[in-house]
Design a protein around this motif. Structure first.
Motif, PDB file in Angstrom:
ATOM      1  N   SER A  56      72.368  -8.908  17.774  1.00 12.50           N
ATOM      2  CA  SER A  56      71.422  -7.996  17.112  1.00 12.50           C
ATOM      3  C   SER A  56      71.891  -6.562  17.289  1.00 12.50           C
ATOM      4  N   LEU A  61      73.091  -1.635  20.691  1.00 10.78           N
ATOM      5  CA  LEU A  61      72.668  -0.345  21.256  1.00 10.78           C
ATOM      6  C   LEU A  61      72.680  -0.418  22.788  1.00 10.78           C
ATOM      7  N   ASP A 161      72.857   5.158  15.139  1.00  6.22           N
ATOM      8  CA  ASP A 161      72.106   3.958  14.769  1.00  6.22           C
ATOM      9  C   ASP A 161      72.131   3.872  13.241  1.00  6.22           C
ATOM     10  N   HIS A 164      70.413   0.956   9.077  1.00 13.00           N
ATOM     11  CA  HIS A 164      69.980   0.999   7.673  1.00 13.00           C
ATOM     12  C   HIS A 164      71.125   1.279   6.706  1.00 13.00           C
ATOM     13  N   SER A 187      72.936  -3.275  11.849  1.00 11.64           N
ATOM     14  CA  SER A 187      72.057  -4.445  12.009  1.00 11.64           C
ATOM     15  C   SER A 187      72.230  -5.376  10.810  1.00 11.64           C
ATOM     16  N   HIS A 189      69.897  -7.924  10.375  1.00 14.43           N
ATOM     17  CA  HIS A 189      68.590  -8.579  10.219  1.00 14.43           C
ATOM     18  C   HIS A 189      68.338  -8.785   8.721  1.00 14.43           C
TER      19      HIS A 189
HETATM   20  C1  LIG Z   1      66.320  -2.965  12.500  1.00 15.42           C
HETATM   21  C2  LIG Z   1      66.627  -1.807  13.341  1.00 15.42           C
HETATM   22  C3  LIG Z   1      67.127  -1.934  14.651  1.00 15.42           C
HETATM   23  C4  LIG Z   1      67.224  -3.241  15.349  1.00 15.42           C
HETATM   24  O1  LIG Z   1      67.963  -4.166  14.655  1.00 15.42           O
HETATM   25  P1  LIG Z   1      67.995  -5.685  15.143  1.00 15.42           P
HETATM   26  O2  LIG Z   1      69.276  -6.194  14.545  1.00 15.42           O
HETATM   27  O3  LIG Z   1      66.786  -6.339  14.588  1.00 15.42           O
HETATM   28  O4  LIG Z   1      68.015  -5.685  16.623  1.00 15.42           O
HETATM   29  C5  LIG Z   1      67.478  -0.788  15.343  1.00 15.42           C
HETATM   30  N1  LIG Z   1      67.316   0.427  14.788  1.00 15.42           N
HETATM   31  C6  LIG Z   1      66.822   0.592  13.550  1.00 15.42           C
HETATM   32  C7  LIG Z   1      66.693   1.967  12.992  1.00 15.42           C
HETATM   33  C8  LIG Z   1      66.438  -0.518  12.795  1.00 15.42           C
HETATM   34  O5  LIG Z   1      65.908  -0.360  11.590  1.00 15.42           O
END
Ligand SMILES: *Cc1c(COP(=O)(O)O)cnc(C)c1O
Length: 390
Positions: A56, A61, A161, A164, A187, A189
């Motif tokens: 993830s 992070l 980070d 997105h 990410s 997800h």
């Molecule tokens: C989705 C997201 C995360 C975490 O991502 P996972 O892969 O679900 O752990 C971290 N930071 C931001 C800004 C996110 O939108």
């Protein structure tokens, strides 16, 4: 009545399904050849040097913070307008968290606010951050070259980070190249730009950071001869050299990620197409549409508008309810992290970061994903316009 339209949704095709099925019929469900292939493919796509795949972005992070040596007594600064994971990574390491307010137009970290806070902390002999986490909110790259300059002046590490923003770029520099940072995190997800079910990746140009993150994702263990601290006792030999975690991603997930990566450009183009349509049709309304800074190409993970609801939380709530009732899965990205109960207990309170707080009383994420049809989008626009009229 249309069926429910979510704010975000994955786009899975037959090829994705076939690629995952192939892994299920192969010898390796995890720790096989596809994880390194996924890493190489992402690194190549974004011009990165090292790519470390994990289960993830949250894990990415965390191990990035550990690789920087973040520990008790240290500070990490990020923005309140983000998912909690951007801040939690500091707390996993026993470090302290503080925030920098957002810019009222880009909704990303405000560089002047960051500069002012750094300068104030220096002059008052207050602790400076060890790590800054700029968040590419909604897919729009942060003003990294300016943040990088401050990093040189104040000596902090920069951990982007970019959960997105895979596929986005700034001044033609793809997000993830780490031109203006130490580490960048993606990410995968399902609501994000491309998915591996769950999954994340950390990119870096730094050999040592890459090495540290690689062993931290798998219990702190290595079996590579050139890295051993003790003499090898046999072919079975491995060493735990630090306390790590099981943050590995599987080959099943990597297969999906690799297959999705082929459509990254297509996804981001479609998201930009939909964003342009929203912009065009919502132009006349009393709302603020996303402002993309000069030189930025956004991946449009989210399409957020700001409603004319300043100081009117009841109205903000009512517009949400009306849209949800019409079957439109609008959402708020984000309630400021510092106002979460767990953060209030650390001493944060309302009024500390006024731009992020004002933003959260006005923002609303409209549906945005590659498979959103123009017909569905027209329905969202028409419903919103109708609500704004009354
Ligand atoms: C989705 C997201 C995360 C975490 O991502 P996972 O892969 O679900 O752990 C971290 N930071 C931001 C800004 C996110 O939108």
């Amino acid at each position: 009545m249309n069926s429910f339209i979510p704010y975000g949704h994955q786009s899975i095709n037959e090829e994705d399904i076939n690629e995952v099925c192939k892994v299920l019929r192969s010898n390796f469900l995890t720790q096989g050849p596809l994880v390194p292939s996924f890493e190489e493919a992402i690194a190549e796509r974004v011009g990165g040097h090292h790519a470390v795949a994990v289960n993830s972005a949250t894990s990415a992070l965390h191990i990035a913070c550990l690789a920087f040596g973040l520990k008790e007594g240290d500070f990490l600064w990020t923005v309140p307008n983000t998912f909690v994971a951007s801040a939690n990574c500091a707390r996993y390491c026993g470090a302290k968290i503080d925030f920098v307010d957002i810019d009222p137009h880009s909704w990303n970290i405000s560089v002047p606010a960051l500069e002012a806070k750094l300068s104030f902390h220096r002059s008052e002999n207050k602790p400076l951050p060890k790590i800054i986490v700029p968040v590419h909110f909604s897919g729009q790259p942060t003003e990294q070259e300016q943040i990088w300059e401050l990093a040189q002046e104040y000596g902090f590490h920069v951990l982007e980070d970019a959960s997105h923003s895979i596929g986005a770029s700034r001044n033609d520099e793809p997000v993830g190249s780490c031109r203006w940072s130490d580490v960048t995190v993606f990410s995968f997800h399902p609501v994000k730009i491309i998915t591996s079910g769950e999954g994340g990746m950390a990119l870096t140009k730094d050999d040592e950071l890459a090495w540290k993150m690689r062993i931290l994702r798998t219990h702190g263990i290595t079996r590579e001869t050139e890295h051993l601290e003790q003499d090898s006792l046999g072919l079975w030999y491995y060493e735990q050299q630090t306390l790590g975690y099981n943050y590995r991603i599987t080959d099943i997930q990597a297969a999906l990620g690799l297959s999705q990566l082929k459509r990254l450009d297509e996804f981001v183009e479609q998201r930009n197409h939909l964003a342009n349509r929203y912009n065009e049709f919502l132009k006349g309304e009393q709302i603020q549409i996303p402002k993309i800074l000069q030189g930025n190409y956004s991946s449009f993970h989210l399409y957020v508008i700001r409603l004319p609801t300043r100081n009117r939380p009841e109205l903000h709530k009512r517009i949400f309810e009306k849209l949800r009732k019409a079957g439109i899965g609008v959402n708020l990205h984000y309630m400021p992290v510092h106002l979460q109960p767990d953060y209030r207990r650390l001493g944060f309170y309302e009024g500390m970061f006024p731009e992020s707080e004002a933003y959260s009383h006005e923002a609303i994420s409209l549906p945005m994903y590659p498979n959103l049809s123009e017909q569905q989008q027209d329905f969202v626009i028409a419903t919103l316009q109708e609500i704004l009229k009354t």
